[in-house]
Design a protein around this motif. Sequence first.
Motif, PDB file in Angstrom:
ATOM      1  N   TYR A   5       0.545  -0.948   0.127  1.00  0.00           N
ATOM      2  CA  TYR A   5      -0.189   0.245   0.088  1.00  0.00           C
ATOM      3  C   TYR A   5       0.795   1.000  -0.085  1.00  0.00           C
ATOM      4  O   TYR A   5      -0.033   2.229  -0.489  1.00  0.00           O
ATOM      5  CB  TYR A   5      -0.590   0.349   1.137  1.00  0.00           C
ATOM      6  CG  TYR A   5      -1.787  -0.705   1.076  1.00  0.00           C
ATOM      7  CD1 TYR A   5      -3.185  -0.498   0.681  1.00  0.00           C
ATOM      8  CD2 TYR A   5      -2.336  -1.858   1.883  1.00  0.00           C
ATOM      9  CE1 TYR A   5      -4.001  -1.284  -0.236  1.00  0.00           C
ATOM     10  CE2 TYR A   5      -3.567  -2.912   1.374  1.00  0.00           C
ATOM     11  CZ  TYR A   5      -3.927  -3.013   0.680  1.00  0.00           C
ATOM     12  OH  TYR A   5      -5.575  -3.324   0.235  1.00  0.00           O
ATOM     13  N   LYS A  50      -7.623  -4.255  -5.819  1.00  0.00           N
ATOM     14  CA  LYS A  50      -6.546  -3.580  -6.773  1.00  0.00           C
ATOM     15  C   LYS A  50      -5.557  -3.566  -7.471  1.00  0.00           C
ATOM     16  O   LYS A  50      -5.182  -2.990  -8.301  1.00  0.00           O
ATOM     17  CB  LYS A  50      -5.218  -3.690  -5.183  1.00  0.00           C
ATOM     18  CG  LYS A  50      -5.349  -2.262  -4.116  1.00  0.00           C
ATOM     19  CD  LYS A  50      -6.089  -1.246  -4.516  1.00  0.00           C
ATOM     20  CE  LYS A  50      -5.969  -0.285  -2.918  1.00  0.00           C
ATOM     21  NZ  LYS A  50      -6.286   0.985  -3.650  1.00  0.00           N
ATOM     22  N   TYR A 100       0.735  -3.653  -5.426  1.00  0.00           N
ATOM     23  CA  TYR A 100      -0.514  -4.537  -5.046  1.00  0.00           C
ATOM     24  C   TYR A 100       0.187  -5.603  -5.227  1.00  0.00           C
ATOM     25  O   TYR A 100      -0.906  -5.794  -4.915  1.00  0.00           O
ATOM     26  CB  TYR A 100      -1.090  -3.963  -5.879  1.00  0.00           C
ATOM     27  CG  TYR A 100      -1.854  -2.298  -5.630  1.00  0.00           C
ATOM     28  CD1 TYR A 100      -1.431  -1.411  -4.306  1.00  0.00           C
ATOM     29  CD2 TYR A 100      -1.955  -1.239  -6.330  1.00  0.00           C
ATOM     30  CE1 TYR A 100      -2.311  -0.766  -4.072  1.00  0.00           C
ATOM     31  CE2 TYR A 100      -2.117   0.062  -6.105  1.00  0.00           C
ATOM     32  CZ  TYR A 100      -1.829   0.211  -4.492  1.00  0.00           C
ATOM     33  OH  TYR A 100      -2.823   1.840  -4.765  1.00  0.00           O
TER      34      TYR A 100
END
Length: 161
Positions: free
Chosen positions: A51, A102, A56
């Motif tokens: 993050y 993500k 990701y």
Amino acid sequence: MKKQTTFSGIILVGLGVYFLANQLHLPPLRLFQDWPALLIIFGIALIAQAYSAREYQHIFPGIVLFGFGLHFLLASLFQRWPNHVGVFFLIIAIAFFFSSRKTKNGLGQSIFFLALAFILLFSERFSHLFHIVETSISSVWKFWPLALIIVGIYILLIKRK
């Protein structure tokens, strides 16, 4: 990992707490005195790296390591904690879900592992309701891992083309 400051920092702090807990034997640090703490430390480091650096692809292994470490820690602390293979599939489903949010990839795998986890976790509780169905398909149920093998081969060989 391009920018590893978050990952390295969390690893160093976590390992420091782990080794300090093993040397001092203080009751508040008792949670950090066993090997599941190492899985949790590396999982947190991977999640934070994912993050903070927007990498990701590290979400999935981070959540798997964190989840497995947390599971083993809670299973050793609480006798009533479910120590069942379905919990591992549930952790993998959660990892796929957060990763898919993500990376926009893996939601189908998340749903598959979630369904498998619920079947494994709750099948014993509802078996008395489905006694007729259970007895009729018990011989087929022994071979359910073949379905996993077939789907895996399909994904590896056929879907690639």
